[in-house]
Design an enzyme around this catalytic site. Structure first.
Site, short mmCIF file in Angstrom:
data_model
loop_
_atom_site.label_atom_id
_atom_site.label_comp_id
_atom_site.label_asym_id
_atom_site.label_seq_id
_atom_site.Cartn_x
_atom_site.Cartn_y
_atom_site.Cartn_z
N TRP A 1 -3.01 -2.77 -1.45
CA TRP A 1 -2.66 -4.16 -1.73
C TRP A 1 -3.44 -4.97 -0.70
O TRP A 1 -3.14 -4.91 0.49
CB TRP A 1 -1.15 -4.36 -1.59
CG TRP A 1 -0.66 -5.68 -2.04
CD1 TRP A 1 -0.31 -6.04 -3.31
CD2 TRP A 1 -0.42 -6.84 -1.23
NE1 TRP A 1 0.11 -7.35 -3.34
CE2 TRP A 1 0.06 -7.86 -2.08
CE3 TRP A 1 -0.56 -7.11 0.13
CZ2 TRP A 1 0.39 -9.13 -1.62
CZ3 TRP A 1 -0.24 -8.38 0.59
CH2 TRP A 1 0.24 -9.37 -0.27
N LYS B 1 6.17 -4.36 -3.95
CA LYS B 1 7.61 -4.08 -3.93
C LYS B 1 8.17 -4.13 -2.53
O LYS B 1 9.26 -4.61 -2.29
CB LYS B 1 7.84 -2.69 -4.54
CG LYS B 1 9.29 -2.27 -4.63
CD LYS B 1 10.02 -3.10 -5.65
CE LYS B 1 11.51 -2.85 -5.69
NZ LYS B 1 12.23 -3.98 -6.30
N LYS C 1 12.98 -15.35 -10.20
CA LYS C 1 12.74 -14.26 -11.16
C LYS C 1 11.75 -14.71 -12.22
O LYS C 1 10.84 -13.99 -12.58
CB LYS C 1 14.08 -13.90 -11.79
CG LYS C 1 14.30 -12.46 -12.11
CD LYS C 1 14.90 -11.65 -11.02
CE LYS C 1 14.13 -11.63 -9.75
NZ LYS C 1 14.75 -10.92 -8.68
N CYS D 1 0.80 -1.23 0.00
CA CYS D 1 0.00 0.00 0.00
C CYS D 1 0.84 1.28 0.00
O CYS D 1 1.84 1.36 0.68
CB CYS D 1 -0.90 0.06 1.22
SG CYS D 1 -1.90 -1.38 1.49
N GLU E 1 17.72 -17.91 -7.53
CA GLU E 1 17.30 -16.56 -7.94
C GLU E 1 16.71 -16.59 -9.35
O GLU E 1 15.71 -15.92 -9.64
CB GLU E 1 18.51 -15.61 -7.85
CG GLU E 1 18.32 -14.23 -8.46
CD GLU E 1 17.28 -13.35 -7.77
OE1 GLU E 1 16.71 -13.77 -6.75
OE2 GLU E 1 17.03 -12.25 -8.27
N ARG F 1 4.94 0.02 -5.82
CA ARG F 1 4.93 -0.75 -4.58
C ARG F 1 3.98 -1.96 -4.68
O ARG F 1 4.05 -2.85 -3.85
CB ARG F 1 4.47 0.15 -3.42
CG ARG F 1 5.43 1.29 -3.16
CD ARG F 1 4.81 2.31 -2.23
NE ARG F 1 4.71 1.84 -0.87
CZ ARG F 1 5.60 2.04 0.09
NH1 ARG F 1 6.68 2.71 -0.19
NH2 ARG F 1 5.41 1.59 1.31
N GLU G 1 8.12 -15.11 -10.78
CA GLU G 1 7.38 -13.92 -10.37
C GLU G 1 6.94 -13.05 -11.54
O GLU G 1 5.89 -12.43 -11.46
CB GLU G 1 8.11 -13.12 -9.30
CG GLU G 1 9.41 -12.51 -9.72
CD GLU G 1 10.10 -11.78 -8.58
OE1 GLU G 1 9.45 -11.29 -7.66
OE2 GLU G 1 11.35 -11.69 -8.63
N HIS H 1 18.20 -37.14 -6.44
CA HIS H 1 17.46 -37.46 -5.20
C HIS H 1 16.00 -37.07 -5.31
O HIS H 1 15.32 -36.94 -4.30
CB HIS H 1 18.14 -36.78 -4.01
CG HIS H 1 19.56 -37.20 -3.86
ND1 HIS H 1 19.92 -38.44 -3.37
CD2 HIS H 1 20.71 -36.57 -4.20
CE1 HIS H 1 21.25 -38.54 -3.41
NE2 HIS H 1 21.75 -37.42 -3.90
N ASN I 1 -1.90 2.00 5.74
CA ASN I 1 -0.99 0.97 5.26
C ASN I 1 -0.64 0.13 6.48
O ASN I 1 -0.28 0.68 7.52
CB ASN I 1 0.26 1.65 4.67
CG ASN I 1 1.28 0.64 4.17
OD1 ASN I 1 1.01 -0.56 4.14
ND2 ASN I 1 2.44 1.14 3.78
N GLY I 2 -0.75 -1.21 6.39
CA GLY I 2 -0.42 -2.06 7.53
C GLY I 2 -1.60 -2.94 7.90
O GLY I 2 -2.55 -3.08 7.12
#
Ligand code: F6R
Length: 607
Positions: free
Chosen positions: A74, A602, A483, A2, A479, A27, A486, A502, A98-99
């Protein structure tokens, strides 16, 4: 996550709020809204989805007023609908948040018991209803806000406006960042410096528990207990110009191509070209006798930490433990006396990482952080900060922040190796030189952009992709998979190549691309035999290696990406570039929202 903007000014505020929200888009959000006070009345406009939907609503039903608040939401509690979008409001008060208000159920039950009817599924609505209830009891806005803040548990940044008060805004911060902006034309609130960049660059960052009362020409800051307090006003280096895409199609692409420059900037704070040595600022503790370094981060930041574990163990014989913040914070890990905890974060606001920092502090650890936002909570709460000079990163997927984290961590490993006498002078000189050449090598790799794009055509067809590597390249395989997942929404997994037999080898067939990061060095042959096993089962190998590695692999690779030959120490930094480009082009080919992938934020300021 947010984004908040608040403006108490003297010109039409709605366009400024919409403009501020655009700068907060990065964000991550799924609905947005603005509210103003005009002629003593509160009015708001909200919309689901992207900001263009909100712009259309405002164009259709314009909002007047010179004071207002804006929000990108968000969703956490309640779906991303218009009704759940912020600002939330009663006839008397409107606010953005926000939160997460953790005790919202309890507060909601209490208010419902007094006859308050709730209209949304959000936790935030309890805040607006409680302030409104206090106003109904006759409290002034400032007192009503103060009383309400005392009752809230959890994390919040708030911006609040009141009907009948065209020159009053209240902000508050606990657990979620909030900056106060001082301008010639008014005063401002923003989730970060970027939100306020064209309005003002004179900022105060509120401390935990602070709340603030703004008018057009005054700012009063209070501590949690209501005592007035002064907070330093700093000059923000962030400018509006920094957030343009320039000639690039996406921020992510621009940020990938900025990497030679930002690695260079970061390196030059530590590397002295005259002596050829890495020198870090003086540490507030002895580097030679750290019993254990505990490295913590989330997502890509934690993978940079994984790479550092290999570097610190190999080059500095340093005992290292690594964990992701969301697990570490709750597992009650014993921590050694005199230990150091190393926190890695682009935003410096990730709530799990911050909570893990608080845990480590409570266990007497020295706190070192590698952070991109110097004013962030993680930076402020650290004993020592090693900054990454990536500049603002707008694309949600971490690229230049990750690469500068690796750069700083490589320098730290060499500094500890030298302090402990583990690195010989020659080896230190060799590795420092290799590091100093990284920006030039990265530029060379970026020249493969179009070749990597054509390989992405195959990857874009896949349903599953495996990334394999060994040693200090293993975190880069992780990574690469992160990437790709996402931004392209293709399922991908990173594995240590030796672990294949394995279990994961069962996944391999001719439809599964296997992307291998295999620089020459002590583990090359072993990785190639693992790739041969995959190839024998029909796996389509995309091999990223140097000339020697590609020659040794022979014809097992369907596609090859050649990387300059370098010391294996710096290979993780260089091999990150092709995996970023591969993910980027695959996502573009799939037509996804590269800079703002679905469901992602973000800066993850909630648990
Ligand atoms: C992945 C990505 C995330 C972040 C993670 C930590 O591309 O961007 O995994 O790395 O959310 O964020 P910071 O570094 O801000 O703590």
């Amino acid at each position: 996550m947010c984004g908040i903007i608040g403006i108490v000014g003297n010109e039409a505020v709605a366009p400024l709020l919409l403009d501020g929200l655009k700068r907060l888009e990065y964000r991550g959000y799924d609905s947005a809204g603005i509210a103003t006070v005009f002629d003593g009345q509160l009015e708001r406009r909200r919309a689901e989805g992207k900001l263009r939907n909100l712009e259309a609503v405002v164009a259709d039903q314009p909002l007047s007023g010179t004071i207002g608040i804006g929000h990108t939401r968000w969703a956490t509690h309640g779906r991303p609908t218009v009704n759940n979008a912020h600002p939330h409001a009663t006839a008397k008060v409107s606010l953005v948040h926000n939160g997460i208000v953790e005790n919202y159920k309890e507060l909601k039950a209490e208010l419902a018991g007094k006859g308050v009817v709730f209209e949304t599924e959000t936790d935030t609505e309890v805040v607006v209803q409680m302030i409104s209830a206090y106003l109904d009891e006759g409290l002034a806005p400032k007192e009503a806000a103060f009383e309400t803040l005392q009752r809230l548990e959890g994390a919040f940044a708030l911006a609040i406006v009141f009907a009948g008060h065209g020159n009053l805004m209240i902000g508050a911060r606990k657990g979620s960042p909030l900056a106060v902006g001082y301008g010639e034309e008014g005063m401002y609130l923003g989730s970060d410096a970027l939100a306020l960049a064209p309005l003002t660059n004179r900022l105060s960052y509120l401390e935990e528990g602070d709340w603030v009362v703004l008018s057009r020409d005054s700012v009063e800051i209070y501590e949690e207990n209501g005592e007035a307090v002064e907070r330093a006003v700093v000059q923000s280096a962030v400018s509006g110009a920094m957030i343009g895409k320039g000639q690039y199609r996406h921020f992510m692409q621009k940020e990938i191509f900025e990497q030679p420059a930002v690695i260079g900037d970061t390196l030059h704070t530590f590397y002295n070209p005259e002596t050829g040595r890495i020198t870090l600022p003086e540490f507030p503790f002895d580097l030679t006798s750290i019993p254990r370094i505990t490295v913590i981060g989330c997502g890509s930041a934690s993978l940079a930490g994984w790479t550092a574990k290999y570097w610190l163990e190999q080059e500095a014989a340093q005992l290292v433990e690594i964990d992701i913040a969301s697990e570490f914070r709750y597992r009650e890990a014993p921590m050694p006396e005199g230990g150091v905890s190393l926190f890695i974060s682009q935003s410096g606001e990730t709530s799990d990482t911050l909570a893990a920092l608080h845990y480590a502090k409570s266990r007497g650890q020295k706190i070192v952080s590698v952070v991109n936002v110097p004013e962030s909570a993680i930076a402020r709460e650290s004993d020592m900060v090693l900054p990454t000079l990536a500049g603002p990163e707008i694309g949600v997927a971490s690229t230049k922040a990750f690469i500068t984290q690796l750069t700083v961590l490589a320098c730290l490993s060499l500094a500890i190796g030298r302090a402990k006498g583990v690195l010989t002078e020659e080896r230190e000189a060799e590795l420092s030189r290799a590091l100093s050449e990284v920006p030039a090598r990265v530029s060379e790799i970026l020249n493969h952009d179009q070749a990597i794009r054509s390989i992405a055509v195959d990857v874009a067809e896949a349903r599953d992709v495996l990334y394999l590597a060994r040693g200090n390249m293993y975190p880069i395989a992780l990574e690469g998979a992160l990437k790709l997942k996402e931004i392209s929404y293709i399922h991908a997994e990173g594995y240590a190549a030796g672990e294949m037999k394995h279990g994961p080898i069962a996944l391999i067939d001719e439809n599964v691309p296997i992307i291998a990061c295999a620089p020459s060095g002590p583990l090359l042959e072993k990785t190639i035999s693992n790739l041969q096993e995959a190839h024998a089962r029909g796996g389509q190998v995309i091999l990223i290696s140097d000339a020697e590695g590609l020659a040794k692999a022979g014809d097992i690779a369907r596609h090859a990406i050649e990387i300059p030959a370098i010391d294996p120490f710096v290979a993780p930094i260089l091999y990150t570039i092709p995996i970023q480009l591969l993910a980027y082009h695959t996502a573009v080919l799939k037509g996804t929202d590269v800079d703002q992938p679905r469901n992602l934020a973000k800066s993850v300021t909630v648990e």
